[in-house]
Design a protein around this motif. Structure first.
Motif, PDB file in Angstrom:
ATOM      1  N   GLY A 193      85.826  24.969 -35.486  1.00 33.69           N
ATOM      2  CA  GLY A 193      85.351  24.582 -34.157  1.00 33.69           C
ATOM      3  C   GLY A 193      84.765  25.718 -33.347  1.00 33.69           C
ATOM      4  O   GLY A 193      84.420  25.522 -32.170  1.00 33.69           O
ATOM      5  N   ALA A 194      84.630  26.928 -33.927  1.00 38.97           N
ATOM      6  CA  ALA A 194      84.091  28.065 -33.176  1.00 38.97           C
ATOM      7  C   ALA A 194      82.653  27.798 -32.746  1.00 38.97           C
ATOM      8  O   ALA A 194      81.820  27.383 -33.556  1.00 38.97           O
ATOM      9  N   CYS A 195      82.360  28.042 -31.478  1.00 43.90           N
ATOM     10  CA  CYS A 195      81.041  27.731 -30.914  1.00 43.90           C
ATOM     11  C   CYS A 195      80.458  28.922 -30.167  1.00 43.90           C
ATOM     12  O   CYS A 195      80.138  28.841 -28.971  1.00 43.90           O
ATOM     13  N   ASN A 196      80.321  30.040 -30.840  1.00 43.28           N
ATOM     14  CA  ASN A 196      79.697  31.210 -30.235  1.00 43.28           C
ATOM     15  C   ASN A 196      78.186  31.064 -30.252  1.00 43.28           C
ATOM     16  O   ASN A 196      77.611  30.496 -31.175  1.00 43.28           O
ATOM     17  N   PRO A 202      85.051  30.399 -27.631  1.00 40.60           N
ATOM     18  CA  PRO A 202      84.606  29.039 -27.306  1.00 40.60           C
ATOM     19  C   PRO A 202      84.860  28.115 -28.503  1.00 40.60           C
ATOM     20  O   PRO A 202      84.558  28.478 -29.646  1.00 40.60           O
ATOM     21  N   MET A 203      85.379  26.928 -28.233  1.00 44.91           N
ATOM     22  CA  MET A 203      85.752  26.009 -29.308  1.00 44.91           C
ATOM     23  C   MET A 203      85.296  24.589 -28.982  1.00 44.91           C
ATOM     24  O   MET A 203      85.387  24.145 -27.836  1.00 44.91           O
ATOM     25  N   ALA A 204      84.846  23.860 -30.012  1.00 44.16           N
ATOM     26  CA  ALA A 204      84.528  22.431 -29.860  1.00 44.16           C
ATOM     27  C   ALA A 204      85.817  21.644 -30.046  1.00 44.16           C
ATOM     28  O   ALA A 204      86.044  20.996 -31.057  1.00 44.16           O
ATOM     29  N   ARG A 205      86.655  21.731 -29.029  1.00 41.02           N
ATOM     30  CA  ARG A 205      87.983  21.125 -29.101  1.00 41.02           C
ATOM     31  C   ARG A 205      88.305  20.476 -27.753  1.00 41.02           C
ATOM     32  O   ARG A 205      88.279  21.139 -26.716  1.00 41.02           O
ATOM     33  N   LEU A 242      90.526  35.820 -29.667  1.00 43.08           N
ATOM     34  CA  LEU A 242      89.769  36.478 -28.607  1.00 43.08           C
ATOM     35  C   LEU A 242      88.486  37.032 -29.208  1.00 43.08           C
ATOM     36  O   LEU A 242      88.434  37.380 -30.393  1.00 43.08           O
ATOM     37  N   ILE A 243      87.446  37.122 -28.382  1.00 47.23           N
ATOM     38  CA  ILE A 243      86.187  37.694 -28.853  1.00 47.23           C
ATOM     39  C   ILE A 243      85.642  38.654 -27.816  1.00 47.23           C
ATOM     40  O   ILE A 243      85.718  38.395 -26.608  1.00 47.23           O
ATOM     41  N   SER A 244      85.106  39.773 -28.289  1.00 47.80           N
ATOM     42  CA  SER A 244      84.352  40.692 -27.435  1.00 47.80           C
ATOM     43  C   SER A 244      82.910  40.714 -27.918  1.00 47.80           C
ATOM     44  O   SER A 244      82.648  40.806 -29.120  1.00 47.80           O
ATOM     45  N   ARG A 245      81.976  40.614 -26.964  1.00 46.36           N
ATOM     46  CA  ARG A 245      80.544  40.674 -27.276  1.00 46.36           C
ATOM     47  C   ARG A 245      79.964  42.041 -26.883  1.00 46.36           C
ATOM     48  O   ARG A 245      78.753  42.183 -26.731  1.00 46.36           O
ATOM     49  N   GLU A 246      80.812  43.024 -26.726  1.00 48.11           N
ATOM     50  CA  GLU A 246      80.389  44.361 -26.306  1.00 48.11           C
ATOM     51  C   GLU A 246      79.290  44.929 -27.193  1.00 48.11           C
ATOM     52  O   GLU A 246      78.352  45.582 -26.717  1.00 48.11           O
ATOM     53  N   LEU A 259      76.974  26.579 -33.813  1.00 50.63           N
ATOM     54  CA  LEU A 259      76.355  26.142 -32.560  1.00 50.63           C
ATOM     55  C   LEU A 259      74.850  26.388 -32.589  1.00 50.63           C
ATOM     56  O   LEU A 259      74.074  25.572 -32.076  1.00 50.63           O
ATOM     57  N   THR A 260      74.426  27.486 -33.185  1.00 44.45           N
ATOM     58  CA  THR A 260      72.998  27.780 -33.294  1.00 44.45           C
ATOM     59  C   THR A 260      72.307  26.761 -34.184  1.00 44.45           C
ATOM     60  O   THR A 260      71.206  26.283 -33.864  1.00 44.45           O
TER      61      THR A 260
END
Length: 526
Positions: free
Chosen positions: A92-95, A179-182, A328-332, A510-511
């Motif tokens: 379900g990850a939606c990055n 972000p999750m499709a949940r 958790l995710i970092s987009r740094e 998601l893309t």
């Protein structure tokens, strides 16, 4: 021979097929849409609690018969072939990707630019998030600006992830819930999240988006027709015009009775593997290299991203088992200054129970029983084990490709796909520096709370794969345009993962959906 006449024939029954069929039925309510899937329909949500229990207790596969025994490919991640496709096993990850992914050539002189602008793609990201009902929190980085809020707020962090977020941010990096499709509460005919913690296997409540829900909702009011267990083996071109006139298939129960689909528009939505495979299989005397392949690039530039992972031990105390599939995710490091060595990756943090489970033997092999077993177990539950991962942006070479394996054939004698991933020379040249950078990030994270890295590893495959029918403006260097319309055949489209020129540095689903929703508007104009 059984013949079906329709307006749009969608080949494949995964997440992009579901999203395409849903949007087309909205844009053109009277459009006749047939979806053809080689695998079977698994419309049995009432049984999924039992599937989950048996998977956990006995290690059984939670999706019975979600494959076709002789429809196998060498080099793929999963052999899943059923209505729902790989999204049956999707966590379900939606990055989102970032703007850099669309401008690698113009910004860094690497790989290729995508033939569309970020502002336009971002609109379809928003639409994809609405349709999937994504739960998320806006990124703390201003470059990740959004034109619409997430449909739902973020999934609440467990005590463990709250603890790990405080630990990880001592490094100076900023972390957000993935972000999750949940569904947080029931929505769209699906239940709310009950934290069963088997999102990547089977979701008994239906909270995690799965394409089978969409297909059922489209079939019940006859908005589409779904033909499952029907394998499309060939696309047939018109003898003179640049068009496809038919798709030839066979139903599993009737191997001697061919099925033919005749349509105004054909859409190949069969994922990164089987889309290129079908185009190559459709070779003829007029098109000896397969359909949509005047450029010779069908099956080439297969992409994805590498990943580097590690386990860290820290002194901060957590209690494994609280929604362990969430992270958790970092987009740094999604962005790289153009005047510095190129490196792009996401940074992910999960709770982990590694090394903290009970064991019957001590490291020296001595049997542990009773109080000794409990003492050993308690000694290893102090502090926390942390799982770290980075998805690294790598770029494919033209030799990263899908070919037809003449030594591996299905029951009809069709050669099966063989995928061999290869990165380009620039990626190889920076490989050591990229690895050192990522491990340095992990080491910086670990310094807090007396942390120490206890192991590291790298994946031996590319994750979240795509490519094989890459989009572009020039027919000589691409298979389709930005809408997925093939350059060679005006009524033949490819959608989703196969069209991506590069694989980004985070989860791609998601893309793939956003690109498909954009394609739907062009297909609806046909």
């Amino acid at each position: 021979m059984t013949i079906h006449e329709t307006d749009v024939c969608i080949i494949g029954g995964g997440i992009t097929s579901a999203m395409l069929a849903q949007k087309l039925s909205e844009l053109r309510p009277r459009l006749r849409i047939v979806v053809v899937e080689a695998g079977r329909s698994i419309f049995d949500v009432e049984n999924r609690g039992r599937y989950r229990e048996r998977a956990m207790e006995y290690g059984e596969h939670p999706w019975p018969e979600d494959y076709i025994a002789d429809q196998k490919a060498d080099g793929i991640i999963s052999m899943t072939m059923a209505v729902g496709g790989l999204a049956l096993h999707w966590g379900g990850a939606c990055n989102r990707f970032s703007e850099e992914d669309l401008r690698l050539k113009s910004m860094y002189g690497l790989a290729a630019d995508w033939p569309l602008e970020w502002r336009e793609l971002e609109r379809y990201y928003c639409e994809a998030e609405r349709r999937l009902n994504v739960s998320g929190e806006p990124s703390p980085h201003p470059e990740d600006r959004r034109s619409e809020p997430y449909p739902q707020g973020p999934i609440p962090l467990s005590y463990n992830l709250q603890t790990l977020k405080a630990w990880a941010e001592q490094s100076g990096l900023k972390f957000s819930p993935l972000p999750m499709a949940r569904n947080l509460t029931p929505s769209g005919g699906r239940g709310g999240c009950c934290v069963y913690d088997t999102c990547g296997e089977v979701c008994p409540s239906g909270a995690r988006y799965s394409p089978d829900f969409t297909f059922r909702q489209l079939m019940e009011p006859n908005k589409i027709v779904l033909h499952d267990r029907t394998l499309v083996r060939r696309l047939i071109p018109d003898e003179r015009r640049p068009m496809v006139v038919a798709a030839q298939a066979f139903h599993q129960d009737r191997p001697d009775d061919p099925v033919e689909y005749r349509a105004k528009t054909f859409v190949v939505a069969s994922g990164y593997c089987w889309s290129s495979h079908l185009l190559l299989l459709s070779a003829s005397s007029r098109f000896p290299n397969g359909l949509a392949n005047s450029s010779g690039l069908v099956g080439r530039y297969m992409n994805g991203h590498k990943f580097i992972q590690a386990t860290a031990n820290i002194d901060d105390q957590t209690f494994p088992g609280q929604n362990m599939t969430h992270s958790l995710i970092s987009r740094e490091y999604f962005r790289c200054p153009t005047d510095k060595p190129f490196v792009r990756h996401d940074t992910r943090v999960w709770e982990s129970s590694a090394g903290r489970d009970p064991r019957l033997r001590a490291p020296d092999g001595r049997l542990l029983l009773g109080d000794e077993l409990m003492a050993d177990w308690r000694s290893r539950t102090k502090g926390s084990s942390v799982r770290l991962r980075a998805y690294v942006d790598v770029h494919p070479s033209a030799d990263s490709r899908l070919t037809l394996d003449q030594s591996n054939r299905n029951r009809y004698g069709d050669p099966m796909p063989k995928i061999a991933h290869h990165v380009d020379a620039a990626t190889l040249a920076r490989e050591a520096a990229t690895r050192a950078h990522v491990l340095g990030v992990f080491s910086t994270l670990a310094k807090a709370s007396n942390g120490r890295i206890v192991n590291t590893s790298e994946g031996d495959y590319l994750d979240h794969p795509g490519g094989g029918c890459r989009m572009g403006r020039d027919p000589a260097t691409s298979v389709c345009d930005s809408h997925g319309r093939t350059h060679d055949h005006e009524n033949l489209f490819v959608v989703g993962a196969p069209t991506t020129p590069t694989g980004g540095c985070t989860n791609g689903t998601l893309t793939f959906v956003a690109l498909t929703l954009r394609s739907a508007e062009e297909i609806a104009r046909m």
